[in-house]
Write a protein that holds these residues in place. Structure first.
Motif, PDB file in Angstrom:
ATOM      1  N   ILE A 252       0.831  -1.202   0.000  1.00 61.07           N
ATOM      2  CA  ILE A 252       0.000   0.000   0.000  1.00 61.07           C
ATOM      3  C   ILE A 252       0.868   1.255   0.000  1.00 61.07           C
ATOM      4  CG2 ILE A 252      -0.340   0.250   2.510  1.00 61.07           C
ATOM      5  CD1 ILE A 252      -3.321   0.870   1.819  1.00 61.07           C
ATOM      6  N   HIS A 253       2.044   1.200   0.635  1.00 61.84           N
ATOM      7  CA  HIS A 253       2.947   2.353   0.590  1.00 61.84           C
ATOM      8  C   HIS A 253       3.405   2.624  -0.840  1.00 61.84           C
ATOM      9  CE1 HIS A 253       4.194   1.687   5.098  1.00 61.84           C
ATOM     10  NE2 HIS A 253       2.928   2.014   4.947  1.00 61.84           N
ATOM     11  N   HIS A 254       3.759   1.546  -1.561  1.00 62.73           N
ATOM     12  CA  HIS A 254       4.139   1.717  -2.965  1.00 62.73           C
ATOM     13  C   HIS A 254       2.998   2.368  -3.760  1.00 62.73           C
ATOM     14  CE1 HIS A 254       8.017  -0.062  -2.922  1.00 62.73           C
ATOM     15  NE2 HIS A 254       7.631  -1.306  -2.726  1.00 62.73           N
ATOM     16  N   CYS A 255       1.786   1.910  -3.528  1.00 58.89           N
ATOM     17  CA  CYS A 255       0.641   2.440  -4.273  1.00 58.89           C
ATOM     18  C   CYS A 255       0.402   3.913  -3.956  1.00 58.89           C
ATOM     19  CB  CYS A 255      -0.612   1.616  -3.964  1.00 58.89           C
ATOM     20  SG  CYS A 255      -0.528  -0.085  -4.566  1.00 58.89           S
ATOM     21  N   MET A 256       0.547   4.270  -2.687  1.00 57.57           N
ATOM     22  CA  MET A 256       0.396   5.675  -2.306  1.00 57.57           C
ATOM     23  C   MET A 256       1.418   6.547  -3.020  1.00 57.57           C
ATOM     24  SD  MET A 256       0.076   5.045   1.785  1.00 57.57           S
ATOM     25  CE  MET A 256      -1.323   4.203   2.558  1.00 57.57           C
ATOM     26  N   ARG A 257       2.664   6.097  -3.037  1.00 61.83           N
ATOM     27  CA  ARG A 257       3.711   6.883  -3.693  1.00 61.83           C
ATOM     28  C   ARG A 257       3.477   6.972  -5.200  1.00 61.83           C
ATOM     29  NH1 ARG A 257       7.062   4.660   0.659  1.00 61.83           N
ATOM     30  NH2 ARG A 257       7.320   2.703  -0.482  1.00 61.83           N
ATOM     31  N   LEU A 258       2.951   5.894  -5.795  1.00 64.74           N
ATOM     32  CA  LEU A 258       2.688   5.906  -7.231  1.00 64.74           C
ATOM     33  C   LEU A 258       1.637   6.941  -7.609  1.00 64.74           C
ATOM     34  CD1 LEU A 258       2.720   2.113  -8.136  1.00 64.74           C
ATOM     35  CD2 LEU A 258       4.204   3.867  -9.106  1.00 64.74           C
ATOM     36  N   ILE A 259       0.676   7.174  -6.733  1.00 68.71           N
ATOM     37  CA  ILE A 259      -0.323   8.209  -7.020  1.00 68.71           C
ATOM     38  C   ILE A 259       0.354   9.564  -7.099  1.00 68.71           C
ATOM     39  CG2 ILE A 259      -2.376   9.381  -6.140  1.00 68.71           C
ATOM     40  CD1 ILE A 259      -3.149   6.660  -4.849  1.00 68.71           C
ATOM     41  N   GLY A 260       1.272   9.836  -6.178  1.00 68.11           N
ATOM     42  CA  GLY A 260       2.022  11.092  -6.249  1.00 68.11           C
ATOM     43  C   GLY A 260       2.855  11.189  -7.505  1.00 68.11           C
ATOM     44  N   LEU A 261       3.479  10.074  -7.911  1.00 63.87           N
ATOM     45  CA  LEU A 261       4.291  10.059  -9.126  1.00 63.87           C
ATOM     46  C   LEU A 261       3.423  10.343 -10.346  1.00 63.87           C
ATOM     47  CD1 LEU A 261       7.298   9.407  -9.864  1.00 63.87           C
ATOM     48  CD2 LEU A 261       6.525   7.096 -10.401  1.00 63.87           C
ATOM     49  N   ALA A 262       2.229   9.746 -10.393  1.00 66.16           N
ATOM     50  CA  ALA A 262       1.322   9.976 -11.522  1.00 66.16           C
ATOM     51  C   ALA A 262       0.813  11.408 -11.538  1.00 66.16           C
ATOM     52  CB  ALA A 262       0.150   8.996 -11.448  1.00 66.16           C
ATOM     53  N   GLU A 263       0.528  11.967 -10.376  1.00 66.93           N
ATOM     54  CA  GLU A 263       0.097  13.371 -10.310  1.00 66.93           C
ATOM     55  C   GLU A 263       1.176  14.289 -10.874  1.00 66.93           C
ATOM     56  OE1 GLU A 263      -2.595  14.846  -9.752  1.00 66.93           O
ATOM     57  OE2 GLU A 263      -3.841  13.790  -8.290  1.00 66.93           O
ATOM     58  N   ARG A 264       2.417  13.996 -10.541  1.00 68.57           N
ATOM     59  CA  ARG A 264       3.526  14.822 -11.046  1.00 68.57           C
ATOM     60  C   ARG A 264       3.641  14.697 -12.559  1.00 68.57           C
ATOM     61  NH1 ARG A 264       8.922  16.207  -9.194  1.00 68.57           N
ATOM     62  NH2 ARG A 264       9.188  18.323 -10.009  1.00 68.57           N
ATOM     63  N   ALA A 265       3.457  13.483 -13.078  1.00 66.72           N
ATOM     64  CA  ALA A 265       3.526  13.275 -14.523  1.00 66.72           C
ATOM     65  C   ALA A 265       2.401  14.028 -15.230  1.00 66.72           C
ATOM     66  CB  ALA A 265       3.454  11.779 -14.849  1.00 66.72           C
ATOM     67  N   LEU A 266       1.202  13.994 -14.660  1.00 64.64           N
ATOM     68  CA  LEU A 266       0.078  14.716 -15.259  1.00 64.64           C
ATOM     69  C   LEU A 266       0.332  16.219 -15.245  1.00 64.64           C
ATOM     70  CD1 LEU A 266      -2.751  14.910 -16.442  1.00 64.64           C
ATOM     71  CD2 LEU A 266      -3.679  14.698 -14.121  1.00 64.64           C
TER      72      LEU A 266
END
Length: 392
Positions: A252-266
């Motif tokens: 779940i920590h990985h998934c949380m961080r991935l949301i931030g990574l995707a937000e930055r990409a967007l």
């Protein structure tokens, strides 16, 4: 169901965001420059400076309940190296959780306290090159009792953090009872000090060409490594149980961080298309661009809600009951991030596959997480079986 942050979390969100804006985003170029200087595997001065600042501001060891931690982890995930600044980086968070749950008082004194203080780092040694490690019962490394010691043999790889000179311990998974008829009672986990005789770092393993220094991912050989029997975690035959307890929060920590990574990409995609003209029209006005931006927003928000729901269930009914929800986000988050980052790369043209915008490395990280903590196929099978049980 409301996922509105409580006052404590809302305060931390504001403070972590302010810290990121003031000290992390402006220093991304400095971080890259420092890693590139000299020995890439030495600690980065910038990180050490920011760790002291974050600790002084009370932004330290922020992994609270899963639901409280989720928005903080998302903010940190916008920059790959940011979690370490707050002492919230993998695999240390997962290993600290193992020591809290399953460690003895001596384990906590010798290993947990230095980890919580940020004085050392750690490694989780589970995956092996010779077997399909997506099935943890395949693990072949051995943990053999010999008097007051255990003797450890095996070869591990993708042992994240093994190359870091601050790494002082491995949490090692191996078979202590290979003939046990219960395949889930054959394994144990044990603490192996990094400096123990017989531990050899063979090489670092690049991810799509990125070495992820100074953290890195190592291939490690354990040859006749002797450690005290007191280093065993929870007891012989409990390794699979510990793995399940550890990997839930880790996923779940990985998934949380991935949301931030995707937000930055967007965000990068939107800024890019607003600044470019192609075929006589701003790229931002092209229908395909608008569609990709819209789909990205939908996918990110869908995934965030899935993650928050899983976090809520983990906190309220436990990891075992929340197994399906954890498996669902493990599939959804990296696939979402890969797609959003891919569209961002496309919007940047040739620049997208360079190192100038950070998107190529972000894609490499997101794609890797479709394998880390179990491949998509394993989690989809688990979800499918759980769904079919409803109709038994």
């Amino acid at each position: 169901m409301s996922f509105e942050p409580n006052p404590k979390t809302q305060d931390l969100i504001g403070r972590v965001d302010a810290f990121m804006q003031a000290h992390v985003f402006p220093n991304e170029a400095r971080f890259s420059a420092e890693v590139a200087e000299g020995d890439r595997w030495q600690p980065v001065a910038l990180i050490e400076e920011l760790k002291e600042r974050a600790r002084a501001e009370g932004l330290w060891n922020l992994f609270l309940t899963n639901l409280e931690y989720a928005p903080l982890c998302e903010l940190m995930g916008r920059v790959g190296w940011a979690p370490e600044v707050f002492n919230c980086s993998a695999p240390d968070t997962g290993n600290m959780e193992v020591l809290v749950r399953y460690g003895t008082e001596a384990h906590k004194r010798d290993w947990l306290q230095p980890l919580l203080a940020g004085k050392i780092r750690s490694c989780f040694a589970m995956t092996e090159p010779a077997v399909a490690s997506s099935d943890a019962t395949n693990i072949e490394s051995s943990i053999r009792r010999d008097g007051d010691d255990y003797v450890i043999n095996g070869r591990k790889w993708w042992s994240s953090g093994a190359n870091d000179p601050r790494c002082k311990l491995f949490i090692f998974m191996g078979k202590s009872d290979p003939d046990n008829p219960d395949r889930h009672r054959q394994q144990s986990m044990i603490i192996v000090p990094r400096e123990a005789a017989g531990v050899t770092i063979l090489r670092h393993l690049p991810v799509f060409g990125y070495d992820d220094a100074p953290h890195g991912h190592g291939e490690v050989l354990f040859e006749e490594v002797r450690v005290p029997a007191t280093n065993i975690l929870l007891g012989e035959g409990r390794g699979f149980e510990i793995a399940q307890g550890r990997l839930g929060p880790g996923r779940i920590h990985h998934c949380m961080r991935l949301i931030g990574l995707a937000e930055r990409a967007l965000e990068k995609m939107c800024r890019r298309v607003k600044s470019r003209v192609a075929f006589g029209r701003p790229v931002a006005e092209q229908t395909v661009t608008l569609e990709r931006i819209a789909e990205s927003r939908i996918m990110i928000d869908q995934t965030r809600l899935l993650v928050l729901n899983a976090a809520h269930m983990m906190d309220t009914v436990g990891n075992k009951v929340a197994a399906k929800e954890i498996a669902m986000i493990k599939v959804a988050a990296p696939n979402m991030a890969c797609q959003v980052i891919d569209w961002a790369i496309q919007a940047h043209g040739g620049g997208g596959v360079s190192d100038d915008f950070g998107l190529a490395k972000a894609y490499a990280a997101a794609r890797t997480l479709r394998l880390a903590d179990g491949p998509d196929e394993v989690h989809r099978n688990q979800i499918g079986r759980m769904e079919l049980k409803r109709y038994s």
